[in-house]
Design an enzyme around this catalytic site. Structure first.
Site, PDB file in Angstrom:
ATOM      1  N   ASN A   1      -4.293  -1.439  -1.288  1.00 15.48           N
ATOM      2  CA  ASN A   1      -5.739  -1.184  -1.190  1.00 15.48           C
ATOM      3  C   ASN A   1      -6.175  -0.447  -2.455  1.00 15.48           C
ATOM      4  OD1 ASN A   1      -8.357  -0.640  -0.519  1.00 15.48           O
ATOM      5  ND2 ASN A   1      -7.895   0.097   1.551  1.00 15.48           N
TER       6      ASN A   1
ATOM      7  N   SER B   1      -5.423  -6.922   7.242  1.00 12.74           N
ATOM      8  CA  SER B   1      -5.906  -5.535   7.361  1.00 12.74           C
ATOM      9  C   SER B   1      -7.208  -5.544   8.143  1.00 12.74           C
ATOM     10  CB  SER B   1      -6.152  -4.926   5.987  1.00 12.74           C
ATOM     11  OG  SER B   1      -6.927  -3.740   6.122  1.00 12.74           O
ATOM     12  N   LYS B   2      -7.379  -4.512   8.964  1.00 10.67           N
ATOM     13  CA  LYS B   2      -8.625  -4.414   9.728  1.00 10.67           C
ATOM     14  C   LYS B   2      -9.850  -4.308   8.816  1.00 10.67           C
ATOM     15  CE  LYS B   2     -10.123   0.210   9.698  1.00 10.67           C
ATOM     16  NZ  LYS B   2      -9.689   0.671   8.434  1.00 10.67           N
TER      17      LYS B   2
ATOM     18  N   TYR C   1      -9.747  -6.004  -2.389  1.00 12.48           N
ATOM     19  CA  TYR C   1      -8.752  -5.941  -1.303  1.00 12.48           C
ATOM     20  C   TYR C   1      -9.300  -6.590  -0.031  1.00 12.48           C
ATOM     21  CZ  TYR C   1      -5.688  -3.561   2.145  1.00 12.48           C
ATOM     22  OH  TYR C   1      -4.812  -3.256   3.170  1.00 12.48           O
TER      23      TYR C   1
ATOM     24  N   LYS D   1      -7.913  -9.817   1.921  1.00 10.38           N
ATOM     25  CA  LYS D   1      -7.446  -9.747   3.310  1.00 10.38           C
ATOM     26  C   LYS D   1      -8.223 -10.717   4.205  1.00 10.38           C
ATOM     27  CE  LYS D   1      -4.042  -6.803   3.046  1.00 10.38           C
ATOM     28  NZ  LYS D   1      -2.670  -7.301   3.197  1.00 10.38           N
TER      29      LYS D   1
ATOM     30  N   GLU E   1      -4.375   1.597  10.884  1.00 11.59           N
ATOM     31  CA  GLU E   1      -3.994   2.877  10.283  1.00 11.59           C
ATOM     32  C   GLU E   1      -2.510   3.096  10.567  1.00 11.59           C
ATOM     33  OE1 GLU E   1      -6.559   4.526   8.769  1.00 11.59           O
ATOM     34  OE2 GLU E   1      -8.088   3.172   9.546  1.00 11.59           O
TER      35      GLU E   1
HETATM   36  P1  NAP Z   1       3.343   0.456   0.824  1.00 12.52           P
HETATM   37  O1  NAP Z   1       3.836   1.626   1.572  1.00 12.52           O
HETATM   38  O2  NAP Z   1       2.657   0.688  -0.476  1.00 12.52           O
HETATM   39  O3  NAP Z   1       4.516  -0.611   0.601  1.00 12.52           O
HETATM   40  C1  NAP Z   1       4.200  -1.834  -0.035  1.00 12.52           C
HETATM   41  C2  NAP Z   1       5.351  -2.266  -0.931  1.00 12.52           C
HETATM   42  O4  NAP Z   1       4.951  -3.501  -1.567  1.00 12.52           O
HETATM   43  C3  NAP Z   1       5.625  -1.263  -2.067  1.00 12.52           C
HETATM   44  O5  NAP Z   1       7.033  -1.133  -2.256  1.00 12.52           O
HETATM   45  C4  NAP Z   1       4.960  -1.935  -3.266  1.00 12.52           C
HETATM   46  O6  NAP Z   1       5.558  -1.560  -4.504  1.00 12.52           O
HETATM   47  C5  NAP Z   1       5.212  -3.400  -2.962  1.00 12.52           C
HETATM   48  N1  NAP Z   1       4.283  -4.265  -3.698  1.00 12.52           N
HETATM   49  C6  NAP Z   1       2.931  -4.181  -3.725  1.00 12.52           C
HETATM   50  N2  NAP Z   1       2.435  -5.117  -4.538  1.00 12.52           N
HETATM   51  C7  NAP Z   1       3.492  -5.804  -5.051  1.00 12.52           C
HETATM   52  C8  NAP Z   1       3.636  -6.874  -5.978  1.00 12.52           C
HETATM   53  N3  NAP Z   1       2.579  -7.415  -6.566  1.00 12.52           N
HETATM   54  N4  NAP Z   1       4.878  -7.318  -6.261  1.00 12.52           N
HETATM   55  C9  NAP Z   1       5.965  -6.778  -5.679  1.00 12.52           C
HETATM   56  N5  NAP Z   1       5.902  -5.750  -4.812  1.00 12.52           N
HETATM   57  C10 NAP Z   1       4.678  -5.267  -4.507  1.00 12.52           C
HETATM   58  O7  NAP Z   1       2.296  -0.375   1.748  1.00 12.52           O
HETATM   59  P2  NAP Z   1       2.186  -0.490   3.354  1.00 12.52           P
HETATM   60  O8  NAP Z   1       1.261   0.550   3.839  1.00 12.52           O
HETATM   61  O9  NAP Z   1       3.537  -0.642   3.962  1.00 12.52           O
HETATM   62  O10 NAP Z   1       1.380  -1.855   3.439  1.00 12.52           O
HETATM   63  C11 NAP Z   1       2.022  -3.109   3.649  1.00 12.52           C
HETATM   64  C12 NAP Z   1       0.959  -4.147   3.974  1.00 12.52           C
HETATM   65  O11 NAP Z   1       0.204  -3.726   5.123  1.00 12.52           O
HETATM   66  C13 NAP Z   1      -0.065  -4.346   2.843  1.00 12.52           C
HETATM   67  O12 NAP Z   1      -0.408  -5.703   2.740  1.00 12.52           O
HETATM   68  C14 NAP Z   1      -1.269  -3.544   3.320  1.00 12.52           C
HETATM   69  O13 NAP Z   1      -2.466  -4.065   2.828  1.00 12.52           O
HETATM   70  C15 NAP Z   1      -1.172  -3.756   4.830  1.00 12.52           C
HETATM   71  N6  NAP Z   1      -1.877  -2.732   5.601  1.00 12.52           N
HETATM   72  C16 NAP Z   1      -1.427  -1.430   5.627  1.00 12.52           C
HETATM   73  C17 NAP Z   1      -2.132  -0.494   6.367  1.00 12.52           C
HETATM   74  C18 NAP Z   1      -1.694   0.941   6.470  1.00 12.52           C
HETATM   75  O14 NAP Z   1      -2.360   1.721   7.164  1.00 12.52           O
HETATM   76  N7  NAP Z   1      -0.595   1.343   5.852  1.00 12.52           N
HETATM   77  C19 NAP Z   1      -3.290  -0.855   7.052  1.00 12.52           C
HETATM   78  C20 NAP Z   1      -3.728  -2.173   6.995  1.00 12.52           C
HETATM   79  C21 NAP Z   1      -3.002  -3.112   6.261  1.00 12.52           C
HETATM   80  P3  NAP Z   1       4.883  -0.331  -5.316  1.00 12.52           P
HETATM   81  O15 NAP Z   1       4.979   0.865  -4.419  1.00 12.52           O
HETATM   82  O16 NAP Z   1       5.716  -0.236  -6.552  1.00 12.52           O
HETATM   83  O17 NAP Z   1       3.461  -0.735  -5.556  1.00 12.52           O
END
Ligand code: NAP
Length: 256
Positions: free
Chosen positions: A91, A138-139, A151, A155, A183
């Site tokens: 995001n 994502s919501k 973003y 999504k 979240e």
């Molecule tokens: P995170 O903790 O940042 O983990 C994501 C991983 O993906 C990180 O290791 C990141 O590497 C890697 N990554 C991102 N872009 C990349 C790319 N272009 N190439 C290779 N690796 C890449 O994220 P998360 O919270 O687990 O989120 C995972 C998914 O859930 C995402 O699609 C996010 O939009 C979705 N989501 C999350 C939430 C939430 O509340 N956490 C809510 C709604 C949706 P780096 O750290 O080096 O960037």
């Protein structure tokens, strides 16, 4: 319940941290072979317990040619692909007022381009194995968030592609579904919280608004739903958007 995922070769993008890491760990626990694709070498140190280093591929998924290389390498080494969990995303806060056309396109590439690249290049193998696809949405694409056009557009596209691919891939019995978190306690979420002057207070405010148990979703709770969708226990479910969010997106706001 046996999910019948043993020995299934399943790619998890962004699988070194957060939600992706929990998915990879859950797959490993089920006897599947999760292949983590992530960009950070730092992440290798935090891989899920028991996952073999050889099942980690370092790549920046924003490059279509890198995605092709990854798919080719996996097919060469494992001989098959049974599933893809398109999870990597960020995001990145490219808004309408503060963003720019260039930043908007870059954000779209970072957040949805590789969903297409990975599935496109893996299709022959997915087709041969009646594979399965789960996209992480994502919501924000349902509710809006403000200040993050790229973003949210990506999504939204991911949900539309889930429907589109579910239709296109019917002849191959490839199921395509999306899981929509709101979240979730992950490193990405923690860095977002840190952008507020009082992160603990912000966390308290958000948690209060999550109807079920007034808490963030655990990454493991997203992983469990993803695994069910990957498994043949959901053999007649395709084209669906499944919200795993403690009722945050849909339940009556007056209750929190
Ligand atoms: P995170 O903790 O940042 O983990 C994501 C991983 O993906 C990180 O290791 C990141 O590497 C890697 N990554 C991102 N872009 C990349 C790319 N272009 N190439 C290779 N690796 C890449 O994220 P998360 O919270 O687990 O989120 C995972 C998914 O859930 C995402 O699609 C996010 O939009 C979705 N989501 C999350 C939430 C939430 O509340 N956490 C809510 C709604 C949706 P780096 O750290 O080096 O960037």
């Amino acid at each position: 319940m046996d999910l019948h995922l043993s020995k299934k070769v399943i790619i998890v993008t962004g699988g070194a941290r957060g939600i992706g890491k929990s998915i990879a760990k859950a797959l490993f626990d089920e006897g599947a072979i999760p292949i983590i694709v992530d960009k950070s070498t730092e992440s290798i140190k935090t891989m899920p317990d028991g996952t073999q280093p050889s099942h980690f591929l370092q790549a920046d998924l924003t490059s279509a040619s890198a995605c092709k290389e990854i798919i080719d390498d996996i097919v060469d080494e494992f001989g098959r692909i049974d599933g893809i969990v398109n999870n990597a995303g960020n995001n990145d806060g490219v808004g309408l007022e503060d963003g720019s056309p260039e930043k908007f396109i870059t954000s779209m590439t970072n957040n949805v381009g590789h969903f297409y690249y990975m599935v496109h290049y893996a299709l022959p193998s997915l087709t041969a194995n009646h594979g399965c696809i789960v996209n992480i949405g994502s919501k924000t694409s349902i509710t809006g968030q403000g200040g993050t056009s790229g973003y949210v557009a990506a999504k939204g596209a991911i949900l539309s592609l889930t429907r589109e691919w579910a239709v296109e891939l019917l002849p191959y019995s490839i199921r395509v579904n999306a899981v929509i978190p709101a979240e979730v306690a992950t490193p990405l979420y923690e860095s977002w919280l840190r952008s507020f002057p009082d992160p603990q207070e912000k966390l308290r405010q958000v948690s209060k608004k999550i109807p079920l148990e007034n808490r963030l979703t655990k990454p493991e709770e997203i992983a469990d739903t993803v695994l069910f969708l990957l498994s043949d226990r959901s053999s007649h479910t395709t084209g669906q958007w499944i919200f795993v969010d403690g009722g945050y997106t849909h339940l009556d706001r007056a209750i929190s």
